[in-house]
Design a protein around this motif. Structure first.
Motif, mmCIF file in Angstrom:
data_model
loop_
_atom_site.group_PDB
_atom_site.id
_atom_site.type_symbol
_atom_site.label_atom_id
_atom_site.label_comp_id
_atom_site.label_asym_id
_atom_site.label_seq_id
_atom_site.Cartn_x
_atom_site.Cartn_y
_atom_site.Cartn_z
ATOM 1 N N UNK A 73 0.161 2.438 6.517
ATOM 2 C CA UNK A 73 0.548 1.488 5.473
ATOM 3 C C UNK A 73 -0.647 0.640 5.045
ATOM 4 N N UNK A 74 -1.657 0.537 5.912
ATOM 5 C CA UNK A 74 -2.802 -0.311 5.579
ATOM 6 C C UNK A 74 -3.739 0.403 4.602
ATOM 7 N N UNK A 75 -4.499 -0.397 3.863
ATOM 8 C CA UNK A 75 -5.458 0.155 2.907
ATOM 9 C C UNK A 75 -6.536 -0.866 2.616
ATOM 10 N N UNK A 76 -7.581 -0.420 1.941
ATOM 11 C CA UNK A 76 -8.712 -1.270 1.583
ATOM 12 C C UNK A 76 -8.890 -1.223 0.073
ATOM 13 N N UNK A 77 -9.148 -2.381 -0.508
ATOM 14 C CA UNK A 77 -9.434 -2.488 -1.939
ATOM 15 C C UNK A 77 -10.883 -2.908 -2.106
ATOM 16 N N UNK A 78 -11.606 -2.172 -2.968
ATOM 17 C CA UNK A 78 -12.992 -2.516 -3.308
ATOM 18 C C UNK A 78 -13.044 -2.803 -4.808
ATOM 19 N N UNK A 79 -13.682 -3.912 -5.179
ATOM 20 C CA UNK A 79 -13.868 -4.286 -6.587
ATOM 21 C C UNK A 79 -15.359 -4.291 -6.886
ATOM 22 N N UNK A 80 -15.730 -3.726 -8.046
ATOM 23 C CA UNK A 80 -17.129 -3.651 -8.444
ATOM 24 C C UNK A 80 -17.257 -4.151 -9.875
ATOM 25 N N UNK A 81 -18.001 -5.223 -10.047
ATOM 26 C CA UNK A 81 -18.164 -5.832 -11.357
ATOM 27 C C UNK A 81 -19.472 -5.376 -12.000
ATOM 28 N N UNK A 82 -19.488 -5.240 -13.326
ATOM 29 C CA UNK A 82 -20.750 -4.978 -14.013
ATOM 30 C C UNK A 82 -21.762 -6.106 -13.819
ATOM 31 N N UNK A 91 -5.802 -4.759 3.575
ATOM 32 C CA UNK A 91 -4.377 -5.049 3.450
ATOM 33 C C UNK A 91 -3.660 -4.359 4.601
ATOM 34 N N UNK A 92 -2.667 -5.041 5.171
ATOM 35 C CA UNK A 92 -1.890 -4.452 6.267
ATOM 36 C C UNK A 92 -0.726 -3.619 5.745
ATOM 37 N N UNK A 93 -0.343 -3.841 4.496
ATOM 38 C CA UNK A 93 0.742 -3.116 3.842
ATOM 39 C C UNK A 93 0.688 -3.440 2.360
ATOM 40 N N UNK A 94 1.666 -2.931 1.615
ATOM 41 C CA UNK A 94 1.669 -3.112 0.168
ATOM 42 C C UNK A 94 1.596 -4.598 -0.173
ATOM 43 N N UNK A 95 0.424 -5.019 -0.668
ATOM 44 C CA UNK A 95 0.131 -6.403 -1.057
ATOM 45 C C UNK A 95 0.386 -7.408 0.072
ATOM 46 N N UNK A 96 0.247 -6.967 1.319
ATOM 47 C CA UNK A 96 0.474 -7.834 2.478
ATOM 48 C C UNK A 96 -0.792 -7.941 3.320
ATOM 49 N N UNK A 97 -0.968 -9.112 3.935
ATOM 50 C CA UNK A 97 -2.044 -9.296 4.903
ATOM 51 C C UNK A 97 -3.442 -9.206 4.332
#
Length: 180
Positions: A73-82, A91-97
């Protein structure tokens, strides 16, 4: 390198942007990604910030990748700006943690904009990714000069509201690198 065409969310269509494409692959010890935005003459690019951790980068033009280990259920989000700023969140779950993710190295971000084309090249150390194989979601927020934002993903889970965290968005697979 694998190539994917992203789809604009139907509730937030672009004005002039005609397509967003993402190429990605593993080269040595790096995950390399390239976002290509066609019809980018009116795309807003944030001012140069230098290679540094930022926050709320998705409030304007920003390219993103989400990585979710298989059967987790856990995942990682990476953001890259110009602007060359970046962010990484666990995240430990969908939009959690939600919590900042430690990185061994800053991602290498190289923006290029021509008359009607925008390209963002990104390299992330494989050591900073969660374990593989993993589901992969490739996304982009594209702001145009009128303030209009379009939301691009491999697929969208809801026709009403864009949500890059939606499990339906994890439509690609990132395999473990082959050891020679």
């Amino acid at each position: 390198m694998q190539t994917y065409q992203l789809q604009a969310h139907p509730a937030f269509p672009p004005l002039q942007v005609s397509s967003v494409e993402v190429k990605w692959g593993i080269v040595g010890s790096w995950l390399q990604l390239r976002w290509r935005v066609d019809g980018a003459g009116q795309v807003v690019l944030p001012h140069f910030a230098g290679r540094s951790r930022g926050d709320r980068l998705w409030n304007t033009t920003c390219c993103e990748v989400f990585v979710q280990p298989m059967h987790s259920a856990r995942y990682v989000e990476y953001n890259f700006s110009p602007s060359e700023a970046w962010a990484a969140y666990n995240f430990t779950g969908w939009r959690e943690g939600m919590a900042d993710r430690s990185m061994s190295h800053d991602p290498v971000i190289t923006p290029r904009k021509g008359r009607n084309l925008f390209i963002l090249d990104v390299a992330v150390p494989l050591a900073d990714l969660p374990e593989m194989p993993a589901g992969l979601s490739l996304t982009a927020v594209v702001e145009e000069e009128t303030g209009r934002k379009s939301y691009w993903a491999l697929t969208h889970g809801s026709p009403d509201k864009p949500d890059f965290h939606d499990p339906a968005c994890f439509a690609a697979t990132l395999a473990a690198p082959e050891v020679p």
